[in-house]
Enzyme design. Sequence first.
Site, mmCIF file in Angstrom:
data_model
loop_
_atom_site.group_PDB
_atom_site.id
_atom_site.type_symbol
_atom_site.label_atom_id
_atom_site.label_comp_id
_atom_site.label_asym_id
_atom_site.label_seq_id
_atom_site.Cartn_x
_atom_site.Cartn_y
_atom_site.Cartn_z
ATOM 1 N N ILE A 162 0.490 -1.361 0.159
ATOM 2 C CA ILE A 162 -0.401 -0.136 -0.198
ATOM 3 C C ILE A 162 1.375 1.805 0.003
ATOM 4 C CG2 ILE A 162 -1.836 1.396 1.608
ATOM 5 C CD1 ILE A 162 -2.608 -1.946 2.685
ATOM 6 N N ARG A 242 -3.191 0.359 10.816
ATOM 7 C CA ARG A 242 -3.876 -0.196 12.479
ATOM 8 C C ARG A 242 -4.411 0.770 13.734
ATOM 9 N NH1 ARG A 242 -6.188 -3.115 9.207
ATOM 10 N NH2 ARG A 242 -6.511 -5.038 9.380
ATOM 11 N N ASP A 266 -8.490 5.784 9.558
ATOM 12 C CA ASP A 266 -10.001 5.026 8.277
ATOM 13 C C ASP A 266 -9.931 3.937 9.826
ATOM 14 O OD1 ASP A 266 -11.037 3.828 6.153
ATOM 15 O OD2 ASP A 266 -9.988 2.361 6.613
ATOM 16 N N GLU A 271 -12.076 0.959 17.541
ATOM 17 C CA GLU A 271 -12.920 0.799 16.583
ATOM 18 C C GLU A 271 -13.963 -0.687 16.748
ATOM 19 O OE1 GLU A 271 -10.419 0.739 12.774
ATOM 20 O OE2 GLU A 271 -11.282 -1.352 12.145
ATOM 21 N N HIS A 303 -13.162 2.585 8.737
ATOM 22 C CA HIS A 303 -12.211 1.031 7.597
ATOM 23 C C HIS A 303 -13.087 1.136 6.886
ATOM 24 C CE1 HIS A 303 -9.651 -2.438 9.261
ATOM 25 N NE2 HIS A 303 -10.275 -2.273 7.842
ATOM 26 N N GLN A 304 -13.150 1.992 5.907
ATOM 27 C CA GLN A 304 -14.043 1.732 4.647
ATOM 28 C C GLN A 304 -12.820 1.813 3.368
ATOM 29 O OE1 GLN A 304 -16.507 5.452 4.370
ATOM 30 N NE2 GLN A 304 -15.943 5.302 1.254
ATOM 31 N N ALA A 305 -11.236 2.593 3.318
ATOM 32 C CA ALA A 305 -10.543 1.804 2.955
ATOM 33 C C ALA A 305 -10.278 0.805 1.565
ATOM 34 C CB ALA A 305 -9.224 2.486 3.205
ATOM 35 N N PHE A 306 -10.215 -0.384 2.586
ATOM 36 C CA PHE A 306 -10.363 -1.608 0.838
ATOM 37 C C PHE A 306 -11.519 -1.293 0.511
ATOM 38 C CE2 PHE A 306 -13.481 -3.059 4.774
ATOM 39 C CZ PHE A 306 -14.094 -3.689 4.102
#
Length: 336
Positions: A162, A242, A266, A271, A303-306
């Site tokens: 990444i 993370r 993110d 979380e 946690h939407q980046a993926f």
Amino acid sequence: MTTTDPKTMKIAVYSVKDFETPFFDDYGKNSHALTLIEEPLTKNNTDKADGCQAIISFPTDDISAEVIEKLSDLDINYIVSRSAGVDHIDIDKAKDEGIKVANAPEYSPSAIAEHAAGIMLLLNRNLIQADEKVSRHDFRLKGLVGKELRKQTVGIIGVGSIGAKLTEILHGFGSKVLLYDIKKNEALEEKFNARYVGLDELCRHADVISIHAPLNEKTNHMIDREKFKIMKDGVMLLNLGRGAVVDTKALVEALKAGKVSKAGLDVYENEKGLFFYDHSGEQLQDETFAYLESNNNVFITTHQAFSTEDAIANMTKLAFECLEDWENGNDPESMI
Ligand code: NAD
């Protein structure tokens, strides 16, 4: 819960989100007997995997030593995480119990790198504030003067697949890129005019810092009070690795002191139980998160980046490829 006809390997898939179901149907239903389970795996619902040989997991699952013992009692042989990160799995315990573990690396580094670049642009150009102003019909440009990525030094912490993709994107914008990792990928320095430096040097010189390191013993709270102290005044901090890589309390102090002018998150240290659930209308009990969420210099995605079509298709495909390797008597390349 959906159970298809038994075919070959029986697999329990935990933490299944509605938007993933069509992908599991595409890749799994013709060759495997899938049990799709919406809840995350915890010590209280291992029984849902009874009769299965394998688990397909997600980072929301808790695959601690206690859970692994229960999975071992159920004769689970394989765990594959449809994710790059595996900090939710006690790998050593799985090895002790003879359960093989693999992950889905590089399912789409661009998905996360593009998300990071998007947040940098959004924060640099004050787009949260711009949108708020438009919604109250204040069409002046007051307070909206932004910064150009082209003129900024961006520090990337954790330069795996990444971080490398983000280096390429930032090179396209003309940014100066500093890299920090325990391993060097020299090709990046040559190709994208980036430079590896120590963590302190990166913290001292970067206008924008973007975290893409995995969570492990060494990276837990790697960005703490001491690191914030040496950062440039007004630095922008992004975390898409993370949550616990950043000491969130120290981040809040740094935001309050103006040391960090903007943050893009993110992932968040606490979380679990918060992200991926609908808490609409509830008073948030987590005061730290409530502060971050109410600060309009902090942009949060949960946690939407993926979450792109390509990434979800690939992570599903890679998970099944691991299981098929094991079925055919081979260990997959991504076995840990
Ligand atoms: P990767 O394995 O390709 O890269 C991780 C890099 O971190 C490696 O280069 C490794 O050397 C480096 N690293 C390990 N320990 C380090 C340390 N102590 N200090 C500095 N660098 C260190 O993984 P990736 O695919 O690039 O993903 C990186 C992380 O991003 C994952 O582990 C996961 O936690 C996170 N992630 C988040 C999302 C999201 O949706 N927000 C999606 C995918 C991955």
